[in-house]
Each structure stands twice: as structure tokens, then as C-alpha cells.
Design an enzyme around this catalytic site. Structure first.
Site, PDB file in Angstrom:
ATOM      1  N   GLY A 211     -35.171 101.774 -17.322  1.00  0.00           N
ATOM      2  CA  GLY A 211     -35.839 102.226 -16.100  1.00  0.00           C
ATOM      3  C   GLY A 211     -35.303 101.497 -14.892  1.00  0.00           C
ATOM      4  O   GLY A 211     -34.217 100.906 -14.943  1.00  0.00           O
ATOM      5  N   ASN A 212     -36.025 101.541 -13.769  1.00  0.00           N
ATOM      6  CA  ASN A 212     -35.650 100.766 -12.573  1.00  0.00           C
ATOM      7  C   ASN A 212     -36.913 100.388 -11.824  1.00  0.00           C
ATOM      8  O   ASN A 212     -38.024 100.712 -12.245  1.00  0.00           O
ATOM      9  CB  ASN A 212     -34.655 101.550 -11.713  1.00  0.00           C
ATOM     10  N   HIS A 213     -36.753  99.708 -10.696  1.00  0.00           N
ATOM     11  CA  HIS A 213     -37.913  99.108 -10.023  1.00  0.00           C
ATOM     12  C   HIS A 213     -38.621 100.026  -9.025  1.00  0.00           C
ATOM     13  O   HIS A 213     -39.474  99.567  -8.277  1.00  0.00           O
ATOM     14  CB  HIS A 213     -37.477  97.840  -9.281  1.00  0.00           C
ATOM     15  N   SER A 214     -38.277 101.307  -8.974  1.00  0.00           N
ATOM     16  CA  SER A 214     -38.923 102.171  -7.966  1.00  0.00           C
ATOM     17  C   SER A 214     -40.424 102.273  -8.229  1.00  0.00           C
ATOM     18  O   SER A 214     -40.854 102.562  -9.348  1.00  0.00           O
ATOM     19  CB  SER A 214     -38.300 103.566  -7.998  1.00  0.00           C
ATOM     20  N   ALA A 278     -35.446 107.431  -7.692  1.00  0.00           N
ATOM     21  CA  ALA A 278     -34.350 106.608  -8.221  1.00  0.00           C
ATOM     22  C   ALA A 278     -34.096 107.113  -9.646  1.00  0.00           C
ATOM     23  O   ALA A 278     -34.703 106.654 -10.615  1.00  0.00           O
ATOM     24  CB  ALA A 278     -34.757 105.146  -8.218  1.00  0.00           C
TER      25      ALA A 278
END
Ligand code: PMT
Length: 400
Positions: A211-214, A278
Site C-alpha cells: 500500500g502507500n501512505h495516502s 495514489a
């Protein structure tokens, strides 16, 4: 948001420091205006240190004789907060007396005004004060009721200024419903806008994902800004922990593939799409049905590219439709944002770079540069609400 903070002669003036700190920390700009009586309770040096701006007290600067324009301040501000507000200032506001800089600024103010009364409990309970507050409410001022305490008679009453945290909440939540660009209330009426927001999660096994930090904050602020202007908004969101903005139709997805499918199906029935999500650029080639066991060896995952939603929409786009993309970079980023603008056939692109403090993932603020065929406009650090206002203002101009 740009806030004029009016401070009057009350012992609660010291609480203005906490209020300023809360506003600045959330990315707002604060200009203080203090009455002569207010100066007896708090020094301009303290206030200017916190706001990084000179404090305005008089019509003319004592240092160089420059005239302070209350009219300009009234146009500059997105909100005016008078905290603490004494019985005397409230009475003058109610009757239109303009004998100091704070009161003339109030009379010139084009933005919403909030008043946080602070006085002795008996003074607050007096019919004259209550009459004046009623008049202010009738004039559209939001009165932030004081906290409770005990009257000289022993009965419970109100008068002590509400805590800065509560005032901050009332003002910023009020601002969430506020359109900065005046005259744009119906600018997107009859238009359908599609927005993507948040991260995607690419499954590795039943317990792990890439995943990512959005957080979704930027995309949700854009959805709210479109809804405020009367648009029908479809929000396609990855996994986030945010409430759906009022008047917005939301579809939740998890993976880049699901976001691609939902967005490409929806786009033909929309006038514009803003791609703020994102989206993962790679997904796991073969996710396993069972949890991967830890072994002494390393683990090699094969990743394959995901479909590019922005590029697909860029190809589908008709001459009547508008397409806005984002570029998240870790360097200065202008050249790669310009390349994405061309490659994905966007009308304009919003560049944010993690080089800028307070910009990008998770924060309540962002610092963006709008890049279009006609040029580049770098904006200062602002709340995501205000950045969304700027972006949607730009989108409205694209439809003209
Ligand atoms: O959600 P927040 O915590 O508030 O953070 C906001 C944000 C940092 C996520 C947001 O401001 C932002 O920059 N979003 C875009 C992030 C991104 O993926 O940028 P990119 O440069 O990798 O992608 C360029 C564009 O292509 C973006 O519009 C992206 O949505 C789109 N894209 C990317 C990959 C893909 N497979 N499909 C796409 O459509």
C-alpha cells in the site's frame, strides 16, 4: 485559510496565543488586530512572534505612518474571529460604532465572522448584552457561547470565554462549508464530477498487502469543494478512514484493478475527472490464498505493472470533458509533472513534492503547483480545504 483574529480588553486575551498556535499548526495564516484595551492584557510582541506578522492596533502604523486599510483586510480574510470579545466591543459591533481598527475591520468584513464573548457572568446575563448578541446573530455573526460558571447570586450562568480548542473547531468546521471564491456557489450546478482518492492495497496473501501512505484527505476535500459548488460528485475511494462529504456519492474499492474498472465505467457519464488517488504502479503477480510462512530464506515477490487509469481516461476523453491529474514527486518535480500532463492528455496537473514540509500524504496541509498548457502557478502551503478550493476554481475556469 486567512484569518483576522480580533483581540479585545479581557483577561482571556492570553488564550488568543493558544488559538493562534492551533490555526498556524493547521496551515492557516493569522493577522491579529487588537483594540487599545486589548494591549493592556497582551503584548503585540508576543502576538507578532506567533503569527510572524506585525500586529495591527491603530489606523496608522506608529513606526512609519503607513495607513492600515480595514477595507483590504475585509477582502483579504476568509474568516474573522473576535476572541475574546468584551461586552463593550459586542455592543459597538451591534450598533455599528467604528471607533477603532478592529471595529472598522468588522464593518468592512466580507468573510464569515465569529465572536467568542468573554466577561463577568452577570454582565453576560444582562439583558443589554443578550440583546446585542441577538442583533449580531441577526447580522449573520456566529456567536460561540461562553462556558458555564456561577453568578454572584450563586446561580449558574455563562461568561468565561470558550476554550481555544472549541473555538478552533467551530471556525474550521464552519470554513469547511465556505467557498473562498465568491460568486462560485452554483459554478458546477448541472455538472457531474468524478474523483479518485486514497491509496490502493495490492494483496500479497490474506494478511498482507502493498500500500502507500495516502489518507484520502486531499481527494475528499476536492469532492467537498465540488459538492459546495452544486456538482453531482462521484467519489471512488481506496481504503481510508474518512466520512463521506455531504452530498457526495461514494464507491469503495481496494485494488488498482478495481479502481481502474470503477473509474473507466463511470467516466463517460461525467463532465470531468480529478485523479487524486495514489494508485499502486505495481501489483503482485500471484497473490496466495494462504498466509505465506516465514522461512529462513528470503522472499521474492514478482510484481507486474497495473493499468494506468489517468492514461486510459486521457484516451477516452471527449472535447467536452476535462481531466485533472496529480503528480507526487520526491524531487522538485516540474519536468516529470509536465511529462505526465502531456502523456496522460490532462487539462492540468497538480504537482506536490515530498521535499516540501507539510505537503503530500496524511497532513491537513498541502503545497502544490498547478501546471497547465498556459503556464505554472506555485501556491503557498495551505490547508487541504483551501488547496481544493484553488484546484476547483481552476477547474471551473476550464469549463468557460
Ligand atoms: O491522500 P492524502 O494523504 O491527502 O495525500 C494526497 C496525495 C499525496 C495522495 C495527493 O496529493 C497526490 O499526489 N495524489 C497522486 C499520487 C500519485 O500516485 O501520483 P503519481 O505521480 O504516481 O501519479 C500521476 C497520476 O496518475 C495521478 O493522478 C494518479 O492518480 C494517476 N495514476 C497513477 C497510477 C495508475 N496506475 N493510475 C493512475 O491513474
Amino acid at each position: 485559510m486567512r484569518i483576522v483574529l480580533g483581540i479585545t480588553g479581557s483577561i482571556a486575551a492570553y488564550k488568543a496565543c493558544t488559538l493562534i498556535r492551533l490555526f498556524i499548526k493547521a496551515g492557516h495564516e493569522v493577522q491579529t488586530v487588537i483594540t487599545p484595551a486589548g494591549r493592556e492584557f497582551i503584548t503585540p510582541v508576543t502576538l507578532s512572534t506567533l503569527t510572524q506578522k506585525p500586529v495591527i492596533t491603530e489606523f496608522f502604523s506608529s513606526r512609519d505612518g503607513t495607513w492600515h486599510s480595514h477595507v483590504d483586510l475585509g477582502l483579504w480574510a476568509d474568516a474573522m474571529v473576535i476572541a475574546p470579545a468584551t461586552a463593550s466591543t459586542i455592543a459597538k459591533m451591534a450598533t455599528g460604532v467604528a471607533d477603532n481598527m478592529l471595529l472598522t475591520t468588522y464593518l468592512s468584513m466580507k468573510a464569515p465572522v465569529y465572536v467568542a464573548p468573554a466577561m463577568d457572568l452577570d454582565m453576560y446575563a444582562h439583558a443589554a448584552t443578550q440583546r446585542n448578541l441577538e442583533r449580531l446573530r441577526a447580522d449573520g455573526v456566529t456567536v460561540i457561547e461562553p462556558a458555564s460558571g456561577f453568578l454572584a447570586s450563586g446561580l449558574e450562568g455563562k461568561g468565561r470565554m470558550e476554550e481555544p480548542e472549541k473555538i478552533f473547531k467551530v471556525v474550521t468546521e464552519g470554513a469547511a462549508h465556505h467557498i473562498i471564491f465568491k460568486g462560485e456557489a452554483d459554478a458546477l450546478k448541472g455538472r457531474r464530477i468524478l474523483i479518485t482518492a486514497g491509496p490502493t492495497h495490492e494483496r500479497i496473501d490474506p494478511v498482507r498487502f502493498i500500500g502507500n501512505h495516502s489518507s484520502g484527505k486531499m481527494g475528499f476535500a476536492l469532492a467537498a469543494a465540488c459538492a459546495r459548488r452544486g456538482a453531482e460528485v462521484t467519489l471512488i475511494s481506496g481504503p481510508v478512514a474518512l466520512p463521506t462529504p455531504q452530498g457526495v456519492q461514494r464507491t469503495d474499492v481496494t485494488t488498482a484493478q478495481e479502481m481502474y474498472e470503477a473509474t473507466t465505467v463511470a467516466f463517460p457519464s461525467h463532465d470531468a475527472a480529478i485523479l487524486c488517488a495514489a494508485v499502486a504502479d505495481y501489483t503482485v503477480a500471484e497473490a496466495t490464498e494462504e498466509k505465506l510462512k516465514r522461512t529462513a530464506d528470503g522472499l521474492i515477490l514478482t510484481l507486474v505493472p497495473t493499468l494506468d487509469i489517468a492514461a486510459a481516461l486521457g484516451q477516452m476523453k471527449t472535447p467536452a470533458q476535462r481531466l485533472v491529474g496529480f503528480a507526487l514527486e520526491t524531487d522538485e518535480g516540474t519536468e516529470s509533472a509536465k511529462a505526465k500532463l502531456r502523456k496522460k492528455n490532462l487539462d492540468f496537473i497538480v504537482l506536490n513534492t515530498l521535499l516540501d514540509k507539510g505537503a503530500g500524504f496524511g497532513t491537513d496541509t498541502n503545497k502544490v503547483t498547478l501546471i497547465g498548457p498556459n503556464g505554472t502557478r506555485a501556491l503557498p502551503l495551505k490547508s487541504k480545504h483551501d488547496v481544493a478550493e484553488d484546484i476547483i476554481h481552476e477547474l471551473c475556469a476550464c469549463f468557460d
